[in-house]
Design a protein around this motif. Structure first.
Motif, mmCIF file in Angstrom:
data_model
loop_
_atom_site.group_PDB
_atom_site.id
_atom_site.type_symbol
_atom_site.label_atom_id
_atom_site.label_comp_id
_atom_site.label_asym_id
_atom_site.label_seq_id
_atom_site.Cartn_x
_atom_site.Cartn_y
_atom_site.Cartn_z
ATOM 1 N N SER A 29 0.815 -1.264 0.046
ATOM 2 C CA SER A 29 -0.027 0.214 -0.036
ATOM 3 C C SER A 29 0.790 1.431 0.027
ATOM 4 O O SER A 29 1.566 1.438 0.934
ATOM 5 N N ALA A 30 0.875 1.770 -0.886
ATOM 6 C CA ALA A 30 1.309 3.282 -0.951
ATOM 7 C C ALA A 30 1.194 4.453 0.146
ATOM 8 O O ALA A 30 2.161 4.792 0.557
ATOM 9 N N TYR A 31 -0.250 4.370 0.454
ATOM 10 C CA TYR A 31 -0.443 5.382 1.557
ATOM 11 C C TYR A 31 0.091 4.696 2.961
ATOM 12 O O TYR A 31 0.695 5.587 3.809
ATOM 13 N N ASP A 32 0.240 3.414 3.350
ATOM 14 C CA ASP A 32 0.767 3.040 4.370
ATOM 15 C C ASP A 32 2.356 3.009 4.446
ATOM 16 O O ASP A 32 2.782 3.488 5.289
ATOM 17 N N PHE A 33 2.965 2.923 3.300
ATOM 18 C CA PHE A 33 4.190 3.251 3.222
ATOM 19 C C PHE A 33 4.812 4.624 3.425
ATOM 20 O O PHE A 33 5.887 4.801 3.921
ATOM 21 N N ALA A 34 3.860 5.356 2.755
ATOM 22 C CA ALA A 34 4.287 6.876 2.869
ATOM 23 C C ALA A 34 4.088 7.401 4.480
ATOM 24 O O ALA A 34 5.036 8.042 4.870
ATOM 25 N N ARG A 35 3.301 6.553 5.087
ATOM 26 C CA ARG A 35 3.118 7.063 6.475
ATOM 27 C C ARG A 35 4.217 6.588 7.236
ATOM 28 O O ARG A 35 5.009 7.168 8.262
ATOM 29 N N LEU A 36 4.816 5.464 6.791
ATOM 30 C CA LEU A 36 5.962 4.979 7.487
ATOM 31 C C LEU A 36 7.096 5.803 7.265
ATOM 32 O O LEU A 36 8.116 5.668 8.029
ATOM 33 N N LEU A 37 7.264 6.254 6.124
ATOM 34 C CA LEU A 37 8.272 7.358 5.850
ATOM 35 C C LEU A 37 8.202 8.792 6.381
ATOM 36 O O LEU A 37 9.353 9.533 6.470
ATOM 37 N N GLY A 38 7.105 8.998 6.873
ATOM 38 C CA GLY A 38 6.849 10.082 7.579
ATOM 39 C C GLY A 38 6.377 11.384 6.717
ATOM 40 O O GLY A 38 6.711 12.485 6.906
ATOM 41 N N LEU A 39 5.892 10.981 5.362
ATOM 42 C CA LEU A 39 5.499 12.039 4.471
ATOM 43 C C LEU A 39 4.515 12.650 4.855
ATOM 44 O O LEU A 39 3.411 12.175 5.435
ATOM 45 N N HIS A 40 4.265 14.182 4.734
ATOM 46 C CA HIS A 40 3.165 14.988 5.055
ATOM 47 C C HIS A 40 1.971 14.799 4.309
ATOM 48 O O HIS A 40 0.652 14.922 4.991
ATOM 49 N N GLN A 43 -0.996 10.399 0.714
ATOM 50 C CA GLN A 43 -2.004 9.849 -0.276
ATOM 51 C C GLN A 43 -1.157 10.225 -2.054
ATOM 52 O O GLN A 43 -1.823 9.848 -2.956
ATOM 53 N N ALA A 44 -0.174 11.285 -1.865
ATOM 54 C CA ALA A 44 0.662 11.589 -3.084
ATOM 55 C C ALA A 44 1.746 10.888 -3.596
ATOM 56 O O ALA A 44 2.188 10.997 -4.349
ATOM 57 N N LEU A 45 2.156 9.787 -2.626
ATOM 58 C CA LEU A 45 3.461 9.097 -3.078
ATOM 59 C C LEU A 45 3.517 8.438 -4.477
ATOM 60 O O LEU A 45 4.307 8.533 -5.187
ATOM 61 N N HIS A 46 2.359 7.765 -4.607
ATOM 62 C CA HIS A 46 2.256 7.018 -6.016
ATOM 63 C C HIS A 46 2.322 7.847 -7.018
ATOM 64 O O HIS A 46 2.631 7.280 -8.099
ATOM 65 N N ARG A 47 2.016 9.143 -6.997
ATOM 66 C CA ARG A 47 2.170 10.050 -8.046
ATOM 67 C C ARG A 47 3.202 10.500 -8.330
ATOM 68 O O ARG A 47 3.890 11.125 -9.243
ATOM 69 N N VAL A 71 -0.931 0.663 -4.835
ATOM 70 C CA VAL A 71 0.305 -0.262 -4.469
ATOM 71 C C VAL A 71 1.205 0.127 -5.217
ATOM 72 O O VAL A 71 1.304 0.486 -6.327
ATOM 73 N N ILE A 72 2.361 -0.006 -4.532
ATOM 74 C CA ILE A 72 3.853 0.437 -5.264
ATOM 75 C C ILE A 72 4.687 -1.061 -5.124
ATOM 76 O O ILE A 72 4.276 -1.798 -4.135
ATOM 77 N N SER A 73 5.270 -1.362 -6.231
ATOM 78 C CA SER A 73 6.200 -2.627 -6.409
ATOM 79 C C SER A 73 7.213 -2.584 -5.376
ATOM 80 O O SER A 73 7.788 -1.541 -4.675
ATOM 81 N N GLU A 74 7.885 -3.455 -5.298
ATOM 82 C CA GLU A 74 9.236 -3.744 -4.182
ATOM 83 C C GLU A 74 10.210 -2.893 -4.791
ATOM 84 O O GLU A 74 10.664 -1.999 -4.244
ATOM 85 N N ALA A 75 10.443 -2.731 -5.969
ATOM 86 C CA ALA A 75 11.236 -1.523 -6.716
ATOM 87 C C ALA A 75 11.066 -0.405 -6.399
ATOM 88 O O ALA A 75 11.785 0.530 -6.011
ATOM 89 N N GLY A 76 9.752 0.175 -6.649
ATOM 90 C CA GLY A 76 9.142 1.478 -6.017
ATOM 91 C C GLY A 76 9.350 1.836 -4.719
ATOM 92 O O GLY A 76 9.697 2.856 -4.201
ATOM 93 N N LEU A 77 9.350 0.592 -3.687
ATOM 94 C CA LEU A 77 9.740 1.018 -2.438
ATOM 95 C C LEU A 77 11.075 1.333 -2.170
ATOM 96 O O LEU A 77 11.424 2.259 -1.375
#
Length: 161
Positions: A29-40, A43-47, A71-77
């Motif tokens: 999940s792009a949203y979940d991963f962005a929250r782990l990264l602490g992004l403000h 919801q915009a990570l996938h863009r 969702v984002i791929s392993e490479a995207g992570l």
């Protein structure tokens, strides 16, 4: 393509990360991963990633409903880890590489003859173990961390020699 995927839930620092295996490749999940990264604006990570590193899928939620999730791929992570510097990136990368991605792959492996990684809750800790031929195994590097519990009088074998 499936109508909906049942995600595997991971937790890091009390934050969820949902992942699925699509065509034998891990997607998170792009949203979940962005929250782990602490992004403000999680919801915009996938863009901010390449189109081939992201896609929209349906997840089954706990109530049985369907939720559309980017969702984002392993490479995207790993690209996101490099692009968005965060003090915890090294620890997050290690956790993804050593625990989350292998567990996701093993959870979907139907061959019972091969070793499988499992997570065991013990003494309010999470242990990453290997289940092989009906026995649980622990990496040697982890043994000293849990020897303290054995010295404290707990009679529970954690490592096979």
């Amino acid at each position: 393509m499936h109508d909906a995927y049942v995600p595997t839930h991971f937790v890091r620092h009390n934050r969820p990360l949902r992942g699925v295996l699509i065509d034998n490749q891990p997607w998170f999940s792009a949203y979940d991963f962005a929250r782990l990264l602490g992004l403000h604006h999680p919801q915009a990570l996938h863009r901010r990633l390449r189109p081939f590193d992201t896609r929209r899928v349906n997840f089954m939620n706990a109530s049985g409903g369907v939720e559309a999730v980017q969702v984002i791929s392993e490479a995207g992570l790993y690209k996101a880890l490099v692009r968005f510097g965060h003090p915890e990136c090294q620890g997050l990368e290690e956790w993804l590489s050593r625990e989350a991605i292998p567990l996701l792959r093993d959870r979907h492996d139907d061959d019972c003859c091969h070793p499988r990684r499992i997570v065991l809750s013990w003494q309010s800790q999470r242990l990453l173990l290997l289940d092989w031929q009906g026995e649980l195994w622990m990496p040697w590097i982890e043994v000293p961390r849990y020897m303290h519990a054995e010295a404290a009088g707990l009679d529970y074998p954690l490592a096979k020699v």
